[in-house]
Design a protein around this motif. Structure first.
Motif, PDB file in Angstrom:
ATOM      1  N   PHE A 149       0.865  -1.178   0.000  1.00 17.13           N
ATOM      2  CA  PHE A 149       0.000   0.000   0.000  1.00 17.13           C
ATOM      3  C   PHE A 149       0.902   1.228   0.000  1.00 17.13           C
ATOM      4  O   PHE A 149       1.719   1.398   0.912  1.00 17.13           O
ATOM      5  N   VAL A 150       0.776   2.067  -1.017  1.00 16.77           N
ATOM      6  CA  VAL A 150       1.541   3.310  -1.081  1.00 16.77           C
ATOM      7  C   VAL A 150       0.772   4.354  -0.284  1.00 16.77           C
ATOM      8  O   VAL A 150      -0.410   4.602  -0.546  1.00 16.77           O
TER       9      VAL A 150
ATOM     10  N   LEU B  42       3.775   7.455   6.260  1.00 19.93           N
ATOM     11  CA  LEU B  42       4.078   6.088   6.684  1.00 19.93           C
ATOM     12  C   LEU B  42       3.852   5.887   8.176  1.00 19.93           C
ATOM     13  O   LEU B  42       3.259   4.893   8.585  1.00 19.93           O
ATOM     14  N   ASP B  43       4.302   6.819   8.987  1.00 18.51           N
ATOM     15  CA  ASP B  43       4.144   6.658  10.432  1.00 18.51           C
ATOM     16  C   ASP B  43       2.675   6.569  10.831  1.00 18.51           C
ATOM     17  O   ASP B  43       2.294   5.723  11.648  1.00 18.51           O
ATOM     18  N   ALA B  44       1.833   7.418  10.255  1.00 17.71           N
ATOM     19  CA  ALA B  44       0.400   7.381  10.561  1.00 17.71           C
ATOM     20  C   ALA B  44      -0.230   6.088  10.062  1.00 17.71           C
ATOM     21  O   ALA B  44      -1.058   5.482  10.750  1.00 17.71           O
ATOM     22  N   ALA B  45       0.153   5.631   8.864  1.00 16.82           N
ATOM     23  CA  ALA B  45      -0.404   4.391   8.314  1.00 16.82           C
ATOM     24  C   ALA B  45      -0.027   3.195   9.179  1.00 16.82           C
ATOM     25  O   ALA B  45      -0.868   2.335   9.457  1.00 16.82           O
ATOM     26  N   VAL B  46       1.215   3.144   9.630  1.00 18.92           N
ATOM     27  CA  VAL B  46       1.656   2.045  10.487  1.00 18.92           C
ATOM     28  C   VAL B  46       0.899   2.084  11.813  1.00 18.92           C
ATOM     29  O   VAL B  46       0.422   1.053  12.301  1.00 18.92           O
ATOM     30  N   ALA B  47       0.760   3.261  12.393  1.00 24.70           N
ATOM     31  CA  ALA B  47       0.029   3.390  13.658  1.00 24.70           C
ATOM     32  C   ALA B  47      -1.415   2.932  13.506  1.00 24.70           C
ATOM     33  O   ALA B  47      -1.943   2.215  14.369  1.00 24.70           O
ATOM     34  N   ASN B  48      -2.086   3.299  12.408  1.00 26.43           N
ATOM     35  CA  ASN B  48      -3.470   2.867  12.159  1.00 26.43           C
ATOM     36  C   ASN B  48      -3.556   1.358  12.013  1.00 26.43           C
ATOM     37  O   ASN B  48      -4.473   0.723  12.545  1.00 26.43           O
ATOM     38  N   ALA B  49      -2.610   0.783  11.285  1.00 29.44           N
ATOM     39  CA  ALA B  49      -2.630  -0.660  11.056  1.00 29.44           C
ATOM     40  C   ALA B  49      -2.407  -1.424  12.360  1.00 29.44           C
ATOM     41  O   ALA B  49      -3.086  -2.417  12.630  1.00 29.44           O
TER      42      ALA B  49
ATOM     43  N   ALA C  24      16.578   3.510  -1.430  1.00 30.97           N
ATOM     44  CA  ALA C  24      16.834   4.540  -2.447  1.00 30.97           C
ATOM     45  C   ALA C  24      15.544   5.179  -2.949  1.00 30.97           C
ATOM     46  O   ALA C  24      15.523   6.347  -3.317  1.00 30.97           O
ATOM     47  N   TRP C  25      14.448   4.471  -2.958  1.00 28.29           N
ATOM     48  CA  TRP C  25      13.163   4.939  -3.497  1.00 28.29           C
ATOM     49  C   TRP C  25      12.229   5.497  -2.432  1.00 28.29           C
ATOM     50  O   TRP C  25      11.223   6.102  -2.737  1.00 28.29           O
ATOM     51  N   GLY C  26      12.506   5.221  -1.147  1.00 26.15           N
ATOM     52  CA  GLY C  26      11.627   5.719  -0.095  1.00 26.15           C
ATOM     53  C   GLY C  26      11.674   4.833   1.137  1.00 26.15           C
ATOM     54  O   GLY C  26      12.637   4.105   1.362  1.00 26.15           O
ATOM     55  N   TYR C  27      10.600   4.874   1.913  1.00 22.77           N
ATOM     56  CA  TYR C  27      10.514   4.135   3.174  1.00 22.77           C
ATOM     57  C   TYR C  27       9.568   2.954   3.039  1.00 22.77           C
ATOM     58  O   TYR C  27       8.595   3.020   2.287  1.00 22.77           O
ATOM     59  N   ILE C  28       9.841   1.905   3.825  1.00 27.05           N
ATOM     60  CA  ILE C  28       8.975   0.732   3.850  1.00 27.05           C
ATOM     61  C   ILE C  28       8.827   0.240   5.281  1.00 27.05           C
ATOM     62  O   ILE C  28       9.767   0.303   6.074  1.00 27.05           O
ATOM     63  N   ALA C  29       7.641  -0.232   5.585  1.00 30.52           N
ATOM     64  CA  ALA C  29       7.371  -0.958   6.831  1.00 30.52           C
ATOM     65  C   ALA C  29       6.660  -2.234   6.433  1.00 30.52           C
ATOM     66  O   ALA C  29       5.740  -2.208   5.607  1.00 30.52           O
ATOM     67  N   THR C  30       7.092  -3.361   6.992  1.00 27.90           N
ATOM     68  CA  THR C  30       6.434  -4.634   6.701  1.00 27.90           C
ATOM     69  C   THR C  30       5.630  -5.057   7.922  1.00 27.90           C
ATOM     70  O   THR C  30       6.068  -4.883   9.062  1.00 27.90           O
ATOM     71  N   LEU C  31       4.444  -5.586   7.654  1.00 27.93           N
ATOM     72  CA  LEU C  31       3.516  -5.958   8.713  1.00 27.93           C
ATOM     73  C   LEU C  31       2.867  -7.302   8.395  1.00 27.93           C
ATOM     74  O   LEU C  31       2.903  -7.763   7.259  1.00 27.93           O
ATOM     75  N   GLY C  32       2.239  -7.877   9.410  1.00 27.67           N
ATOM     76  CA  GLY C  32       1.402  -9.040   9.225  1.00 27.67           C
ATOM     77  C   GLY C  32      -0.012  -8.679   9.613  1.00 27.67           C
ATOM     78  O   GLY C  32      -0.233  -7.998  10.614  1.00 27.67           O
ATOM     79  N   ASP C  33      -0.990  -9.112   8.825  1.00 30.11           N
ATOM     80  CA  ASP C  33      -2.383  -8.857   9.191  1.00 30.11           C
ATOM     81  C   ASP C  33      -2.836  -9.924  10.201  1.00 30.11           C
ATOM     82  O   ASP C  33      -2.104 -10.891  10.440  1.00 30.11           O
ATOM     83  N   PRO C  34      -3.975  -9.788  10.812  1.00 30.25           N
ATOM     84  CA  PRO C  34      -4.425 -10.768  11.811  1.00 30.25           C
ATOM     85  C   PRO C  34      -4.770 -12.144  11.230  1.00 30.25           C
ATOM     86  O   PRO C  34      -5.100 -13.055  11.976  1.00 30.25           O
TER      87      PRO C  34
ATOM     88  N   CYS D 215       2.815  -4.570   3.137  1.00 28.55           N
ATOM     89  CA  CYS D 215       3.814  -3.522   3.314  1.00 28.55           C
ATOM     90  C   CYS D 215       3.168  -2.163   3.094  1.00 28.55           C
ATOM     91  O   CYS D 215       2.237  -2.034   2.294  1.00 28.55           O
ATOM     92  N   PHE D 216       3.694  -1.172   3.781  1.00 30.36           N
ATOM     93  CA  PHE D 216       3.349   0.212   3.506  1.00 30.36           C
ATOM     94  C   PHE D 216       4.601   0.874   2.958  1.00 30.36           C
ATOM     95  O   PHE D 216       5.691   0.732   3.517  1.00 30.36           O
ATOM     96  N   LEU D 217       4.444   1.580   1.845  1.00 29.71           N
ATOM     97  CA  LEU D 217       5.538   2.284   1.194  1.00 29.71           C
ATOM     98  C   LEU D 217       5.230   3.771   1.178  1.00 29.71           C
ATOM     99  O   LEU D 217       4.091   4.173   0.937  1.00 29.71           O
ATOM    100  N   GLN D 218       6.263   4.574   1.401  1.00 25.78           N
ATOM    101  CA  GLN D 218       6.148   6.021   1.235  1.00 25.78           C
ATOM    102  C   GLN D 218       7.281   6.446   0.311  1.00 25.78           C
ATOM    103  O   GLN D 218       8.447   6.303   0.639  1.00 25.78           O
ATOM    104  N   TRP D 219       6.910   6.915  -0.877  1.00 27.82           N
ATOM    105  CA  TRP D 219       7.917   7.332  -1.853  1.00 27.82           C
ATOM    106  C   TRP D 219       8.607   8.601  -1.409  1.00 27.82           C
ATOM    107  O   TRP D 219       7.976   9.473  -0.800  1.00 27.82           O
ATOM    108  N   THR D 220       9.871   8.728  -1.745  1.00 25.77           N
ATOM    109  CA  THR D 220      10.591   9.990  -1.550  1.00 25.77           C
ATOM    110  C   THR D 220      10.825  10.684  -2.880  1.00 25.77           C
ATOM    111  O   THR D 220      11.283  11.811  -2.909  1.00 25.77           O
ATOM    112  N   GLY D 221      10.512  10.022  -3.964  1.00 25.96           N
ATOM    113  CA  GLY D 221      10.642  10.578  -5.311  1.00 25.96           C
ATOM    114  C   GLY D 221       9.467  10.162  -6.159  1.00 25.96           C
ATOM    115  O   GLY D 221       8.311  10.279  -5.750  1.00 25.96           O
TER     116      GLY D 221
END
Length: 132
Positions: A78-79, A83-90, A105-115, A121-127
């Motif tokens: 999910f782009v 990212l911080d708010a999306a991770v907190a919501n999840a 190089a392309w941005g930030y990523i957080a990997t998660l597991g659903d229930p 994954c949540f991605l936030q582009w920097t470019g």
């Protein structure tokens, strides 16, 4: 060609609540007597399919469905804008943070597991996405 995403879940109502709260997808309609939920809000529709724990995955597949956290080479990304708010919501919705956020190089990523055992994954582009 059209693309649809189907996610097996053991509890459809819980899955709808999770994906609405964690990702912003919204229930569009229920199908097949309420055993399928069509979720909208992404570029393609996401269908949550209620399938019982232990049910057969298919006539030629030796495994049965299991919803403990498992690794698979296919997952959802999910782009997001924040990212911080999306991770907190999840996490508040029931996801488990597995790694990140980490910078690439392309941005930030957080990997998660659903229930329900699936990775996302949540991605936030920097470019401009994966473009340099």
């Amino acid at each position: 060609m059209a693309l649809l995403i189907n996610i097996d879940v053991p509890d459809l109502a819980a899955a709808v609540r999770f994906y609405e709260a964690a990702t912003g997808l919204r229930l569009n309609r229920r199908l097949f007597g309420g055993s399928v939920a069509e979720m909208r809000g992404a570029a393609v529709p996401v269908y949550l399919l209620e399938k019982p724990e232990g049910s057969g995955a298919g006539p030629h597949v030796p495994q049965n469905r299991g919803y403990a956290r498992h690794w698979t080479p296919l997952h959802l990304d999910f782009v997001v804008e924040d990212l911080d708010a999306a991770v907190a919501n999840a996490i508040a919705a029931g996801a488990t943070l597995e790694t990140g956020p980490t910078l690439h190089a392309w941005g930030y990523i957080a990997t998660l597991g659903d229930p329900f055992g699936h990775g996302l994954c949540f991605l936030q582009w920097t470019g401009q996405g994966y473009e340099p």
